[in-house]
Scaffold this active site. Structure first.
Site, short mmCIF file in Angstrom:
data_model
loop_
_atom_site.label_atom_id
_atom_site.label_comp_id
_atom_site.label_asym_id
_atom_site.label_seq_id
_atom_site.Cartn_x
_atom_site.Cartn_y
_atom_site.Cartn_z
CD1 TRP A 1 -2.21 -2.29 1.56
CD2 TRP A 1 -3.03 -0.97 -0.10
NE1 TRP A 1 -3.10 -3.04 1.23
CE2 TRP A 1 -3.73 -2.50 0.02
CE3 TRP A 1 -3.27 -0.13 -1.16
CZ2 TRP A 1 -4.76 -2.64 -0.68
CZ3 TRP A 1 -4.40 -0.81 -2.06
CH2 TRP A 1 -4.89 -1.69 -1.58
CG ASP B 1 -3.35 3.93 4.39
OD1 ASP B 1 -4.45 3.86 4.86
OD2 ASP B 1 -3.12 3.43 3.39
CE LYS C 1 -8.68 -2.17 4.29
NZ LYS C 1 -8.72 -3.51 3.48
C1 LIG Z 1 -3.52 0.16 4.26
C2 LIG Z 1 -4.73 0.05 2.90
N1 LIG Z 1 -4.39 1.18 2.26
C3 LIG Z 1 -5.45 1.33 1.34
C4 LIG Z 1 -6.34 0.28 0.76
C5 LIG Z 1 -7.14 0.69 -0.10
O1 LIG Z 1 -8.17 1.30 0.16
P1 LIG Z 1 -9.51 1.54 -0.64
O2 LIG Z 1 -9.82 0.25 -1.50
O3 LIG Z 1 -10.64 1.97 0.39
O4 LIG Z 1 -9.25 2.57 -1.41
C6 LIG Z 1 -6.44 -0.77 1.67
C7 LIG Z 1 -7.41 -1.88 1.55
O5 LIG Z 1 -7.96 -2.08 0.76
C8 LIG Z 1 -5.34 -0.92 2.79
O6 LIG Z 1 -5.58 -1.93 3.50
#
Ligand SMILES: Cc1ncc(COP(=O)(O)O)c(C=O)c1O
Length: 373
Positions: A102, A185, A209
């Site tokens: 991520w 994040d 989550k």
């Molecule tokens: C740490 C982290 N950042 C970003 C995301 C992406 O998030 P989203 O799908 O809500 O954009 C996720 C998981 O899906 C994640 O676990």
């Protein structure tokens, strides 16, 4: 109804009590004759739901008055663009910690807005096990490595795919960058334990989550970060616009906010975030102890950096993966397959997963291994 244990990384399991309450209120919220889904977001009923959710979230995370809470859309991936659009006015670069899938994605997206200085990077480990290389640790940021002119330092508090978690936020003063805003994040560990909100300029994440259904993005933001947007920042993504419009510049994801509000109340009834943290610690410990004590399962993350929310593990014999998953499914242990980029298994054990669910998984893992010894 069958009792299942859902280990999905997100959208993830929600507390049973919350779903039951939502079911009871589905057709008629508090005598209004309407489902929350049917209410005007500007009507008094929804305004009450929104305000209580904001207040409870603030309470749970002990958000100081210097910080505002915004509910937005677009997920954490949206924030990869929204953060720079809001903070990169007059700056050439921002600093990043890269230690998993991520944070890597965040850095890639940032390249549209400025120069990404990677100030700490975890090398992927490929060891003698023959298993796929993985990110296994939180890298150290060297004092003095963050340029004084950086717009911010970004880190991913919990790398959901790799199962690597910061125990503490980077100490910006000790790093010689006290004036550089810190951005986190926290999609996959928000509300899992107390956090030092005041140390951050922004904490953001998707709700799906540890908070509620997909579609809702939370942003905890220090007030002085509201007015640093680039002129091309779209209005719907401008922190200032969203704040001035009480998180309703455009129609908010009303039902997701409603469920998030129920989850916040459920969390308070469990004793809040500190009480949750203790349960989370015990759940993770049981699972990691089982993995470490086994000859079949392996987790290669440095013990001090292991995530308390997402526990990836490999089977030493890759050929057993399919059988493991299918027998787990028969035991109602669901969604254990690891992310496609790393393979193996992953058990996500967010707040809504009780100890009982982890015990059921551990019991199955031990039996599976014994039968193959
Ligand atoms: C740490 C982290 N950042 C970003 C995301 C992406 O998030 P989203 O799908 O809500 O954009 C996720 C998981 O899906 C994640 O676990």
């Amino acid at each position: 109804m069958t009792q299942v244990w859902n280990f999905s990384a997100g959208p993830a399991m929600l507390p049973r009590e919350v779903l039951q309450q939502a079911a009871t209120e589905m057709l008629d919220w508090h005598g209004s004759g309407m489902s929350v889904m049917e209410m005007s977001h500007r009507g008094p009923q929804f305004m009450q739901i929104l305000q209580e959710a904001l207040d409870d979230f603030r309470d749970l995370m002990q958000v100081p008055q210097t910080h505002k809470i915004l509910f937005m859309q677009g997920g954490a991936i949206g924030q990869n663009a929204i953060v720079p659009l809001n903070l990169m006015n007059g700056f050439e670069s921002a600093a990043f910690v890269k230690n998993g899938s991520w944070s890597s994605k965040t850095i890639k997206e940032f390249a549209r807005y400025g120069r990404a200085d990677v100030v700490a990077e975890a090398r992927e480990i490929k060891d003698a096990s023959g298993l796929r290389p993985v990110n296994t640790y939180v890298p150290t940021i060297a004092p003095g490595s963050i340029a004084a002119g950086s717009a911010y330092l970004h880190y991913c508090g919990n790398e959901t795919i790799d199962g690597v978690e910061f125990r503490q936020a980077p100490d910006m003063a000790a790093l010689g960058a006290a004036q550089v805003p810190l951005v986190c994040d926290a999609s996959s560990n928000i509300l899992s334990r107390p956090m030092d909100v005041a140390a951050h300029a922004i904490i953001y994440g998707g709700a799906q989550k540890n908070i509620g259904p997909a579609g809702l993005t939370f942003v905890i933001i220090r007030e002085d970060m509201l007015d640093r947007a680039r002129s091309d920042c779209p209005s719907a993504f401008s922190y200032r616009q969203v704040y001035d419009n009480h998180s309703m510049y455009n129609t908010p994801p009303t039902y997701s906010i409603y469920i998030a509000g129920l989850v916040f109340k459920w969390l308070k009834a469990q004793g809040g975030v500190a009480a949750m943290a203790e349960v989370n610690r015990r759940k993770a410990q049981l699972l990691y102890d089982t993995i470490d004590g086994s000859g079949l399962y392996v987790n290669r993350v440095r013990p001090s950096d292991r995530s308390l929310m997402n526990v990836p593990f490999m089977l030493r014999e890759d050929a057993l993966n399919a059988e493991f998953l299918s027998l787990a499914q028969e035991r109602n242990l669901l969604q254990l397959k690891g992310h496609k980029s790393v393979g193996g298994m992953r058990a996500s054990i967010y707040n809504a997963m009780p100890m009982e669910g982890v015990e059921a998984l551990v019991d199955f893992m031990l039996t599976f291994e014994k039968e193959r010894a």
